[in-house]
Motif scaffolding. Structure first.
Motif, PDB file in Angstrom:
ATOM      1  N   GLU A  88     -23.000 -30.919  -4.379  1.00  0.00           N
ATOM      2  CA  GLU A  88     -22.720 -32.247  -4.924  1.00  0.00           C
ATOM      3  C   GLU A  88     -22.682 -33.290  -3.802  1.00  0.00           C
ATOM      4  O   GLU A  88     -23.192 -34.404  -3.963  1.00  0.00           O
ATOM      5  N   TYR A  89     -22.131 -32.940  -2.647  1.00  0.00           N
ATOM      6  CA  TYR A  89     -22.072 -33.861  -1.509  1.00  0.00           C
ATOM      7  C   TYR A  89     -23.475 -34.183  -1.009  1.00  0.00           C
ATOM      8  O   TYR A  89     -23.797 -35.331  -0.709  1.00  0.00           O
ATOM      9  N   VAL A  90     -24.336 -33.174  -0.931  1.00  0.00           N
ATOM     10  CA  VAL A  90     -25.702 -33.401  -0.441  1.00  0.00           C
ATOM     11  C   VAL A  90     -26.493 -34.253  -1.424  1.00  0.00           C
ATOM     12  O   VAL A  90     -27.217 -35.167  -1.024  1.00  0.00           O
ATOM     13  N   VAL A  91     -26.345 -33.972  -2.718  1.00  0.00           N
ATOM     14  CA  VAL A  91     -27.095 -34.721  -3.729  1.00  0.00           C
ATOM     15  C   VAL A  91     -26.613 -36.166  -3.803  1.00  0.00           C
ATOM     16  O   VAL A  91     -27.426 -37.101  -3.867  1.00  0.00           O
ATOM     17  N   ASN A  92     -25.328 -36.403  -3.793  1.00  0.00           N
ATOM     18  CA  ASN A  92     -24.757 -37.749  -3.939  1.00  0.00           C
ATOM     19  C   ASN A  92     -24.241 -38.290  -2.604  1.00  0.00           C
ATOM     20  O   ASN A  92     -23.219 -38.957  -2.555  1.00  0.00           O
ATOM     21  N   TYR A  93     -24.964 -38.051  -1.532  1.00  0.00           N
ATOM     22  CA  TYR A  93     -24.514 -38.435  -0.194  1.00  0.00           C
ATOM     23  C   TYR A  93     -24.295 -39.942  -0.075  1.00  0.00           C
ATOM     24  O   TYR A  93     -23.261 -40.389   0.431  1.00  0.00           O
ATOM     25  N   GLU A  94     -25.243 -40.737  -0.535  1.00  0.00           N
ATOM     26  CA  GLU A  94     -25.138 -42.205  -0.419  1.00  0.00           C
ATOM     27  C   GLU A  94     -23.919 -42.730  -1.181  1.00  0.00           C
ATOM     28  O   GLU A  94     -23.153 -43.533  -0.652  1.00  0.00           O
ATOM     29  N   TYR A  95     -23.752 -42.289  -2.405  1.00  0.00           N
ATOM     30  CA  TYR A  95     -22.636 -42.766  -3.233  1.00  0.00           C
ATOM     31  C   TYR A  95     -21.298 -42.355  -2.618  1.00  0.00           C
ATOM     32  O   TYR A  95     -20.369 -43.160  -2.539  1.00  0.00           O
ATOM     33  N   ILE A  96     -21.179 -41.105  -2.184  1.00  0.00           N
ATOM     34  CA  ILE A  96     -19.921 -40.610  -1.627  1.00  0.00           C
ATOM     35  C   ILE A  96     -19.590 -41.325  -0.316  1.00  0.00           C
ATOM     36  O   ILE A  96     -18.444 -41.740  -0.085  1.00  0.00           O
ATOM     37  N   SER A  97     -20.588 -41.526   0.553  1.00  0.00           N
ATOM     38  CA  SER A  97     -20.314 -42.150   1.847  1.00  0.00           C
ATOM     39  C   SER A  97     -19.992 -43.640   1.718  1.00  0.00           C
ATOM     40  O   SER A  97     -19.245 -44.182   2.525  1.00  0.00           O
ATOM     41  N   LYS A  98     -20.517 -44.309   0.680  1.00  0.00           N
ATOM     42  CA  LYS A  98     -20.270 -45.749   0.535  1.00  0.00           C
ATOM     43  C   LYS A  98     -19.070 -46.060  -0.365  1.00  0.00           C
ATOM     44  O   LYS A  98     -18.338 -47.012  -0.112  1.00  0.00           O
TER      45      LYS A  98
ATOM     46  N   CYS B  86     -17.278 -40.609   9.531  1.00  0.00           N
ATOM     47  CA  CYS B  86     -16.851 -39.685   8.482  1.00  0.00           C
ATOM     48  C   CYS B  86     -17.973 -39.471   7.472  1.00  0.00           C
ATOM     49  O   CYS B  86     -18.276 -38.343   7.121  1.00  0.00           O
ATOM     50  N   ASN B  87     -18.558 -40.556   6.980  1.00  0.00           N
ATOM     51  CA  ASN B  87     -19.674 -40.498   6.027  1.00  0.00           C
ATOM     52  C   ASN B  87     -19.374 -39.645   4.798  1.00  0.00           C
ATOM     53  O   ASN B  87     -20.219 -38.911   4.319  1.00  0.00           O
ATOM     54  N   GLY B  88     -18.154 -39.667   4.324  1.00  0.00           N
ATOM     55  CA  GLY B  88     -17.796 -38.955   3.104  1.00  0.00           C
ATOM     56  C   GLY B  88     -17.353 -37.526   3.322  1.00  0.00           C
ATOM     57  O   GLY B  88     -17.108 -36.804   2.357  1.00  0.00           O
ATOM     58  N   LYS B  89     -17.248 -37.081   4.553  1.00  0.00           N
ATOM     59  CA  LYS B  89     -16.810 -35.701   4.807  1.00  0.00           C
ATOM     60  C   LYS B  89     -15.357 -35.492   4.397  1.00  0.00           C
ATOM     61  O   LYS B  89     -14.968 -34.381   4.039  1.00  0.00           O
ATOM     62  N   CYS B  90     -14.574 -36.566   4.428  1.00  0.00           N
ATOM     63  CA  CYS B  90     -13.184 -36.465   3.994  1.00  0.00           C
ATOM     64  C   CYS B  90     -13.120 -36.126   2.501  1.00  0.00           C
ATOM     65  O   CYS B  90     -12.317 -35.296   2.079  1.00  0.00           O
ATOM     66  N   HIS B  91     -13.994 -36.745   1.716  1.00  0.00           N
ATOM     67  CA  HIS B  91     -14.058 -36.441   0.285  1.00  0.00           C
ATOM     68  C   HIS B  91     -14.530 -35.003   0.069  1.00  0.00           C
ATOM     69  O   HIS B  91     -14.010 -34.295  -0.806  1.00  0.00           O
ATOM     70  N   LEU B  92     -15.499 -34.572   0.866  1.00  0.00           N
ATOM     71  CA  LEU B  92     -15.986 -33.195   0.764  1.00  0.00           C
ATOM     72  C   LEU B  92     -14.876 -32.193   1.067  1.00  0.00           C
ATOM     73  O   LEU B  92     -14.732 -31.188   0.369  1.00  0.00           O
ATOM     74  N   MET B  93     -14.067 -32.459   2.083  1.00  0.00           N
ATOM     75  CA  MET B  93     -12.972 -31.555   2.433  1.00  0.00           C
ATOM     76  C   MET B  93     -11.940 -31.476   1.312  1.00  0.00           C
ATOM     77  O   MET B  93     -11.409 -30.404   1.015  1.00  0.00           O
ATOM     78  N   LYS B  94     -11.652 -32.600   0.665  1.00  0.00           N
ATOM     79  CA  LYS B  94     -10.715 -32.583  -0.465  1.00  0.00           C
ATOM     80  C   LYS B  94     -11.276 -31.776  -1.624  1.00  0.00           C
ATOM     81  O   LYS B  94     -10.551 -31.013  -2.271  1.00  0.00           O
ATOM     82  N   GLU B  95     -12.560 -31.923  -1.899  1.00  0.00           N
ATOM     83  CA  GLU B  95     -13.179 -31.167  -2.992  1.00  0.00           C
ATOM     84  C   GLU B  95     -13.204 -29.661  -2.685  1.00  0.00           C
ATOM     85  O   GLU B  95     -12.991 -28.840  -3.569  1.00  0.00           O
TER      86      GLU B  95
END
Length: 124
Positions: free
Chosen positions: A22-32, A45-54
């Motif tokens: 999901e992080y790879v597919v929605n990378y732009e949305y998650i990072s912004k 970070c580029n959304g890695k914090c969200h990935l770690m929570k998931e």
């Protein structure tokens, strides 16, 4: 039937990978949008914090913790036990040189040497 079981087993094995996909597919949305550190671009970070929570949510869902098991003590059963016996090396050469029968002991001659026999080297 085999295909359905295969799909269920494959889904169960790949369940921890779904947040990464999901992080790879929605990378732009998650990072912004979903990134918690948008105000700190120097962290990269580029959304890695969200990935770690998931990923943490997925691992918690996989291993649920119940409140009633916190106070229990886990016991380990010993199925078999074998006592390890120590061994003692006995000496083969006796330092006690008593002559039991003099006439018998004079009938032969031997060398009590410590050298190991080595056969002659064959040269052709």
């Amino acid at each position: 039937m085999k295909k359905i079981i295969f799909i269920i087993v494959l889904t169960m094995l790949l369940k921890p990978i779904f947040p990464v996909v999901e992080y790879v597919v929605n990378y732009e949305y998650i990072s912004k949008v979903l990134c918690e550190n948008k105000a700190k671009p120097m962290m990269h970070c580029n959304g890695k914090c969200h990935l770690m929570k998931e990923l943490a949510k997925a691992s918690d869902a996989e291993n649920p913790k119940s409140s009633d098991k916190k106070g229990t003590v886990q016991l380990t059963e010993v199925l078999f036990f074998e006592e390890i016996k120590l061994f003692k090396i006995n000496t083969l050469i006796s330092s006690n040189t008593q002559k039991i029968n003099k006439s018998y002991s004079d009938l032969y001659f031997y060398l009590n040497g410590d050298a190991v026999f080595r056969p002659p080297i064959f040269i052709s």
